[in-house]
Design a protein around this motif. Structure first.
Motif, PDB file in Angstrom:
ATOM      1  N   UNK A  44       0.720  -1.130   0.473  1.00 48.02           N
ATOM      2  CA  UNK A  44       0.114  -0.090   0.139  1.00 48.02           C
ATOM      3  C   UNK A  44       0.891   1.195   0.044  1.00 48.02           C
ATOM      4  N   UNK A  45       2.074   0.801   0.171  1.00 48.03           N
ATOM      5  CA  UNK A  45       3.324   2.281   0.250  1.00 48.03           C
ATOM      6  C   UNK A  45       3.520   2.230  -0.971  1.00 48.03           C
ATOM      7  N   UNK A  46       2.989   3.060  -1.673  1.00 42.82           N
ATOM      8  CA  UNK A  46       3.340   3.844  -3.294  1.00 42.82           C
ATOM      9  C   UNK A  46       3.786   4.558  -3.293  1.00 42.82           C
ATOM     10  N   UNK A  47       5.477   5.589  -3.683  1.00 43.44           N
ATOM     11  CA  UNK A  47       4.911   7.266  -3.387  1.00 43.44           C
ATOM     12  C   UNK A  47       4.265   7.654  -2.584  1.00 43.44           C
ATOM     13  N   UNK A  48       4.231   7.428  -1.175  1.00 41.71           N
ATOM     14  CA  UNK A  48       4.003   7.834   0.088  1.00 41.71           C
ATOM     15  C   UNK A  48       2.717   8.697  -0.009  1.00 41.71           C
ATOM     16  N   UNK A  49       2.009   7.684  -1.041  1.00 44.80           N
ATOM     17  CA  UNK A  49       0.205   9.091  -0.736  1.00 44.80           C
ATOM     18  C   UNK A  49      -0.499   8.610   0.393  1.00 44.80           C
ATOM     19  N   UNK A  50      -0.314   7.244   0.787  1.00 44.22           N
ATOM     20  CA  UNK A  50      -0.959   6.423   1.526  1.00 44.22           C
ATOM     21  C   UNK A  50      -0.541   6.590   3.334  1.00 44.22           C
ATOM     22  N   UNK A  51       0.767   7.235   3.307  1.00 44.43           N
ATOM     23  CA  UNK A  51       1.160   6.884   4.533  1.00 44.43           C
ATOM     24  C   UNK A  51       1.231   8.561   5.076  1.00 44.43           C
ATOM     25  N   UNK A  52       2.139   8.533   6.352  1.00 48.07           N
ATOM     26  CA  UNK A  52       1.976  10.106   6.759  1.00 48.07           C
ATOM     27  C   UNK A  52       3.190  10.515   6.854  1.00 48.07           C
ATOM     28  N   UNK A  53       4.495   9.993   6.293  1.00 48.11           N
ATOM     29  CA  UNK A  53       5.985  10.258   6.568  1.00 48.11           C
ATOM     30  C   UNK A  53       6.176  11.699   6.249  1.00 48.11           C
ATOM     31  N   UNK A  54       5.557  12.008   4.462  1.00 44.45           N
ATOM     32  CA  UNK A  54       5.352  12.568   3.921  1.00 44.45           C
ATOM     33  C   UNK A  54       4.732  14.352   4.338  1.00 44.45           C
ATOM     34  N   UNK A  55       3.342  13.960   5.028  1.00 50.03           N
ATOM     35  CA  UNK A  55       2.821  14.709   5.640  1.00 50.03           C
ATOM     36  C   UNK A  55       3.605  15.938   7.021  1.00 50.03           C
ATOM     37  N   UNK A  56       4.272  15.037   7.893  1.00 54.83           N
ATOM     38  CA  UNK A  56       4.954  15.282   8.919  1.00 54.83           C
ATOM     39  C   UNK A  56       6.125  15.957   8.127  1.00 54.83           C
ATOM     40  N   UNK A  57       6.991  15.233   7.699  1.00 59.08           N
ATOM     41  CA  UNK A  57       8.264  16.632   6.795  1.00 59.08           C
ATOM     42  C   UNK A  57       7.923  17.299   6.583  1.00 59.08           C
ATOM     43  N   UNK A  58       6.741  17.692   6.082  1.00 60.92           N
ATOM     44  CA  UNK A  58       6.125  19.176   5.359  1.00 60.92           C
ATOM     45  C   UNK A  58       5.871  19.740   6.503  1.00 60.92           C
ATOM     46  N   UNK A  59       5.438  19.506   7.249  1.00 62.90           N
ATOM     47  CA  UNK A  59       4.678  20.503   8.544  1.00 62.90           C
ATOM     48  C   UNK A  59       6.051  20.459   8.981  1.00 62.90           C
ATOM     49  N   UNK A  60       6.722  19.139   9.470  1.00 63.39           N
ATOM     50  CA  UNK A  60       8.790  20.316  10.673  1.00 63.39           C
ATOM     51  C   UNK A  60       8.709  21.228   9.363  1.00 63.39           C
ATOM     52  N   UNK A  61       8.946  21.119   7.761  1.00 58.50           N
ATOM     53  CA  UNK A  61       9.486  22.214   7.333  1.00 58.50           C
ATOM     54  C   UNK A  61       9.420  23.468   7.722  1.00 58.50           C
TER      55      UNK A  61
END
Length: 77
Positions: A44-61
């Motif tokens: 289910x983890x294709x391109x980070x669309x289904x996980x929050x790793x990118x959202x967390x990174x963008x938030x901290x940036x």
């Protein structure tokens, strides 16, 4: 110039490097470039669309950018 010879230690080192490269390519083809760790189900983890790793990174940036912006404004006073 030194002669380039293939002795036992060189062959073992090349096999280890090749095995690590194969594992890295296999991981990229199965999980894409997502690095969400164990938060995603298999497949289910294709391109980070289904996980929050990118959202967390963008938030901290965004928070770091706002903090840097505020610091620059205070220095300009």
């Amino acid at each position: 110039m030194q002669d380039l010879g293939l002795n036992a230690s060189t062959v073992i080192l090349l096999i280890i490097i090749l095995a690590l490269a194969v594992l890295a390519i296999r991981r990229m083809t199965h999980r894409g470039l997502c690095d969400c760790g164990g938060d995603c189900d298999e497949g289910s983890c294709r391109g980070c669309s289904s996980c929050s790793a990118v959202d967390d990174m963008v938030k901290s940036m965004d928070e770091a950018a706002k903090k840097a912006c505020c610091c620059e404004k205070e220095k300009g006073r």
